[in-house]
Design a protein around this motif. Sequence first.
Motif, PDB file in Angstrom:
ATOM      1  N   TYR A 393       0.823  -1.209   0.000  1.00 42.30           N
ATOM      2  CA  TYR A 393       0.000   0.000   0.000  1.00 42.30           C
ATOM      3  C   TYR A 393       0.858   1.262   0.000  1.00 42.30           C
ATOM      4  CZ  TYR A 393      -4.215  -2.770   1.054  1.00 42.30           C
ATOM      5  OH  TYR A 393      -5.269  -3.647   1.007  1.00 42.30           O
ATOM      6  N   LEU A 394       1.806   1.350   0.916  1.00 41.67           N
ATOM      7  CA  LEU A 394       2.601   2.575   1.041  1.00 41.67           C
ATOM      8  C   LEU A 394       3.485   2.784  -0.173  1.00 41.67           C
ATOM      9  CD1 LEU A 394       3.552   5.004   2.634  1.00 41.67           C
ATOM     10  CD2 LEU A 394       5.154   3.509   3.868  1.00 41.67           C
ATOM     11  N   SER A 395       4.171   1.734  -0.598  1.00 44.57           N
ATOM     12  CA  SER A 395       5.097   1.890  -1.724  1.00 44.57           C
ATOM     13  C   SER A 395       4.370   2.276  -3.003  1.00 44.57           C
ATOM     14  CB  SER A 395       5.892   0.601  -1.932  1.00 44.57           C
ATOM     15  OG  SER A 395       5.022  -0.466  -2.289  1.00 44.57           O
ATOM     16  N   GLN A 396       3.223   1.681  -3.268  1.00 48.74           N
ATOM     17  CA  GLN A 396       2.499   2.001  -4.493  1.00 48.74           C
ATOM     18  C   GLN A 396       1.833   3.371  -4.414  1.00 48.74           C
ATOM     19  OE1 GLN A 396       2.900   0.067  -7.290  1.00 48.74           O
ATOM     20  NE2 GLN A 396       4.366  -0.753  -5.810  1.00 48.74           N
ATOM     21  N   THR A 397       1.487   3.820  -3.214  1.00 47.16           N
ATOM     22  CA  THR A 397       0.997   5.190  -3.061  1.00 47.16           C
ATOM     23  C   THR A 397       2.092   6.191  -3.401  1.00 47.16           C
ATOM     24  OG1 THR A 397      -0.547   4.493  -1.333  1.00 47.16           O
ATOM     25  CG2 THR A 397      -0.035   6.843  -1.462  1.00 47.16           C
ATOM     26  N   LEU A 398       3.308   5.928  -2.904  1.00 48.94           N
ATOM     27  CA  LEU A 398       4.448   6.798  -3.222  1.00 48.94           C
ATOM     28  C   LEU A 398       4.751   6.779  -4.716  1.00 48.94           C
ATOM     29  CD1 LEU A 398       6.892   5.916  -0.277  1.00 48.94           C
ATOM     30  CD2 LEU A 398       5.426   7.932  -0.514  1.00 48.94           C
ATOM     31  N   LEU A 399       4.669   5.601  -5.321  1.00 54.97           N
ATOM     32  CA  LEU A 399       4.966   5.497  -6.748  1.00 54.97           C
ATOM     33  C   LEU A 399       3.927   6.235  -7.582  1.00 54.97           C
ATOM     34  CD1 LEU A 399       7.281   4.052  -8.208  1.00 54.97           C
ATOM     35  CD2 LEU A 399       5.700   2.203  -8.724  1.00 54.97           C
ATOM     36  N   ALA A 400       2.656   6.139  -7.198  1.00 59.45           N
ATOM     37  CA  ALA A 400       1.611   6.863  -7.916  1.00 59.45           C
ATOM     38  C   ALA A 400       1.787   8.370  -7.768  1.00 59.45           C
ATOM     39  CB  ALA A 400       0.240   6.438  -7.397  1.00 59.45           C
ATOM     40  N   ALA A 401       2.144   8.816  -6.564  1.00 52.40           N
ATOM     41  CA  ALA A 401       2.412  10.242  -6.365  1.00 52.40           C
ATOM     42  C   ALA A 401       3.589  10.700  -7.205  1.00 52.40           C
ATOM     43  CB  ALA A 401       2.679  10.516  -4.885  1.00 52.40           C
ATOM     44  N   ALA A 402       4.624   9.872  -7.297  1.00 49.25           N
ATOM     45  CA  ALA A 402       5.780  10.211  -8.122  1.00 49.25           C
ATOM     46  C   ALA A 402       5.398  10.316  -9.585  1.00 49.25           C
ATOM     47  CB  ALA A 402       6.868   9.152  -7.935  1.00 49.25           C
ATOM     48  N   SER A 403       4.526   9.421 -10.046  1.00 46.93           N
ATOM     49  CA  SER A 403       4.075   9.473 -11.442  1.00 46.93           C
ATOM     50  C   SER A 403       3.357  10.786 -11.737  1.00 46.93           C
ATOM     51  CB  SER A 403       3.154   8.284 -11.722  1.00 46.93           C
ATOM     52  OG  SER A 403       2.638   8.341 -13.038  1.00 46.93           O
ATOM     53  N   ALA A 404       2.470  11.184 -10.830  1.00 48.69           N
ATOM     54  CA  ALA A 404       1.736  12.434 -11.033  1.00 48.69           C
ATOM     55  C   ALA A 404       2.667  13.643 -10.981  1.00 48.69           C
ATOM     56  CB  ALA A 404       0.642  12.563  -9.973  1.00 48.69           C
ATOM     57  N   MET A 405       3.608  13.641 -10.063  1.00 47.87           N
ATOM     58  CA  MET A 405       4.528  14.768  -9.945  1.00 47.87           C
ATOM     59  C   MET A 405       5.431  14.879 -11.159  1.00 47.87           C
ATOM     60  SD  MET A 405       5.426  14.371  -5.890  1.00 47.87           S
ATOM     61  CE  MET A 405       6.502  15.781  -5.806  1.00 47.87           C
ATOM     62  N   PHE A 406       5.891  13.746 -11.675  1.00 44.84           N
ATOM     63  CA  PHE A 406       6.697  13.809 -12.894  1.00 44.84           C
ATOM     64  C   PHE A 406       5.886  14.344 -14.067  1.00 44.84           C
ATOM     65  CE2 PHE A 406       7.060  11.471 -16.919  1.00 44.84           C
ATOM     66  CZ  PHE A 406       8.155  12.150 -17.432  1.00 44.84           C
ATOM     67  N   LEU A 407       4.664  13.843 -14.216  1.00 48.53           N
ATOM     68  CA  LEU A 407       3.826  14.304 -15.321  1.00 48.53           C
ATOM     69  C   LEU A 407       3.598  15.806 -15.236  1.00 48.53           C
ATOM     70  CD1 LEU A 407       2.115  13.480 -17.773  1.00 48.53           C
ATOM     71  CD2 LEU A 407       0.196  13.124 -16.219  1.00 48.53           C
ATOM     72  N   ALA A 408       3.307  16.296 -14.030  1.00 52.95           N
ATOM     73  CA  ALA A 408       3.100  17.733 -13.856  1.00 52.95           C
ATOM     74  C   ALA A 408       4.380  18.513 -14.132  1.00 52.95           C
ATOM     75  CB  ALA A 408       2.612  18.006 -12.433  1.00 52.95           C
ATOM     76  N   SER A 409       5.508  18.015 -13.646  1.00 51.50           N
ATOM     77  CA  SER A 409       6.782  18.700 -13.872  1.00 51.50           C
ATOM     78  C   SER A 409       7.115  18.779 -15.360  1.00 51.50           C
ATOM     79  CB  SER A 409       7.896  17.965 -13.119  1.00 51.50           C
ATOM     80  OG  SER A 409       9.157  18.486 -13.441  1.00 51.50           O
ATOM     81  N   ALA A 410       6.982  17.654 -16.067  1.00 51.61           N
ATOM     82  CA  ALA A 410       7.284  17.643 -17.499  1.00 51.61           C
ATOM     83  C   ALA A 410       6.335  18.552 -18.263  1.00 51.61           C
ATOM     84  CB  ALA A 410       7.188  16.203 -18.022  1.00 51.61           C
ATOM     85  N   LEU A 411       5.076  18.516 -17.896  1.00 51.59           N
ATOM     86  CA  LEU A 411       4.080  19.329 -18.590  1.00 51.59           C
ATOM     87  C   LEU A 411       4.356  20.822 -18.395  1.00 51.59           C
ATOM     88  CD1 LEU A 411       1.334  19.142 -20.139  1.00 51.59           C
ATOM     89  CD2 LEU A 411       0.229  19.367 -17.921  1.00 51.59           C
ATOM     90  N   LEU A 412       4.605  21.232 -17.162  1.00 50.84           N
ATOM     91  CA  LEU A 412       4.805  22.653 -16.876  1.00 50.84           C
ATOM     92  C   LEU A 412       6.112  23.163 -17.473  1.00 50.84           C
ATOM     93  CD1 LEU A 412       3.583  22.646 -13.166  1.00 50.84           C
ATOM     94  CD2 LEU A 412       2.400  23.624 -15.133  1.00 50.84           C
ATOM     95  N   GLN A 413       7.173  22.380 -17.368  1.00 49.22           N
ATOM     96  CA  GLN A 413       8.434  22.816 -17.957  1.00 49.22           C
ATOM     97  C   GLN A 413       8.355  22.852 -19.477  1.00 49.22           C
ATOM     98  OE1 GLN A 413      12.277  21.550 -15.998  1.00 49.22           O
ATOM     99  NE2 GLN A 413      10.924  20.013 -15.105  1.00 49.22           N
ATOM    100  N   GLY A 414       7.716  21.840 -20.056  1.00 49.62           N
ATOM    101  CA  GLY A 414       7.614  21.800 -21.509  1.00 49.62           C
ATOM    102  C   GLY A 414       6.780  22.934 -22.065  1.00 49.62           C
TER     103      GLY A 414
END
Length: 562
Positions: A393-414
């Motif tokens: 539960y904890l590890s996959q929650t962190l991984l999902a949060a990381a996925s969203a943060m990367f997507l937002a970072s790439a989108l905003l920078q791009g």
Amino acid sequence: MSGTASEPARAAATDAPMPPAPTPAPATAAPPAEPYDLRAGLAFMAISVLLGITQGLGVNLVNSNLSGIQGALGATPTEISWLTSAYYATNISATLLLTKVRYQYGLRWFADIAIGIYLLLAVAHLFTQNLGSAVLVRAALGLAAAPISSLTVLYMMQAFPPAKTVVGVLLGFAALQIGAPMSRVISEDLLQIGQWRGLNVVDAALAMLCFAAINVARLRPMPTQKMFAKGDSIVFGLYACALALFSVVLTQGRLHWWTDTPWLGVCLAGGVLCLGLYVAIELQRDKPLLDLHWLVSPFMLRFMAATLLFRVVLSEQTVGAVGLMNTLGFTNDQMHLLFTCATLGTLAGFVAAMAALPSRRFDVLGDIALVLIMVAAWMDGDATVLTRPHDLYLSQTLLAAASAMFLASALLQGFGHVIAGGMKNLVSFIAVFSGGQALAGLIGQAWLATLVVDRQRLHYGQLVEHLQLSDPQVAQRLAQLGGAYASSLNDNSARATQALTLLGQQVTQQSYVMAYNDLFHTVALVSTLGFFVFAGVKTHRWHRARRATTGVADAAAQPSSP
């Protein structure tokens, strides 16, 4: 857009001579801004969420349940995987074409036609009787589903005032992420109710709701412009063929095995040839489909490398965690809480991205995402045959949060880079961002799934090598396994055979668990290396900028020559 259209009128009013008057005429007041309509905003937001769920379920209801579908279509596991191949073969390249269609023919016409075609194909899915027809409809659906992503983001953007457009962009992409975990939560019930058609009924029903919704609340019109040029059909055909062939290789390679199937090599060579011809022709055109010179700029090369890295390591969630649970005998209906945690983690990641908007330190989001991936992968790397969904539960929650943060970072920078360049490369960025995400995801899944197969074979061989019937521990284990059949089998040899079978199954399961641990450790290692590489690049750029600033300051401080 209304403000942009009124700029010529304002300029004309400013340049016109003032009428003669004894006193200066008062300045013309700017037209009042259109008040924000909260009710319309909520309607647009609801439609965006509906479109995002429709798009997510349309992709994942089938891809997440191939084993449950194959019986209804009378297909083997290898044959049923062509449903995934067909979808991505058309979907990845469709974004470029349909983005240009939207800009040239208008947003409202585009929305009606796109959702209408998707609805027709979703209904056609209900009448597929065999694998061949299902693959054809799936390929057409991949093409028709591409515009839904754009409409999801556009509706969410118009749900907010112009000053909060970037918040709408982030929430629009968040809506697109809901369908993936939701598909695994609801799919078991749908398969039990209607098998293969149970999934298709949901697709068709959601498509009908979307078609009605976009006609109730219309998007504001956008200015059109000519987007197509002579020769586009030829170069787009080469571009689409190359991506389609690459998609087939990546989705089928690990199933047919890379070096054992000659036609995989033919597809790969054909994809390289089509891509080479596309680049050679595109570089000679005055109005290319994609600005290839801009795509090889330092920023875009770093952007594409980061996208590939993140999509590879983020494949740990689908290939690693879900694959491990399936190997241990857990199905989707036993992992509802796990997928719920992943959904909450995704939303938390987008909330963190919105919190970073005022500081505009979007690159920090990517750094934090890599750290979260490292932590999650190391946490998962000590799995055993007794590991259960609640342990993830904890590890996959962190991984999902990381996925969203990367997507937002790439989108905003791009998008920030595109805006700084005058928006002239917007279409190229959209095509690379959407198509690159999907293709990099396929690369990550193919590599990690291949890694699991290779490591499982190695571990299985090592485990079997140390199993000797003369070993007292092995003999004791076989006696325990055979004792389970004492009440049902009186034949000692039959019990011994069953015991050997059970021991073989346990060894196979153990070898898979060890292989998945290797996958988790590999992801953690790649994430760590990526973090240090990106940190080194940022440090180098900081020092170079500092030296340049210091040099300018020193030059300004020197006295000028007489």
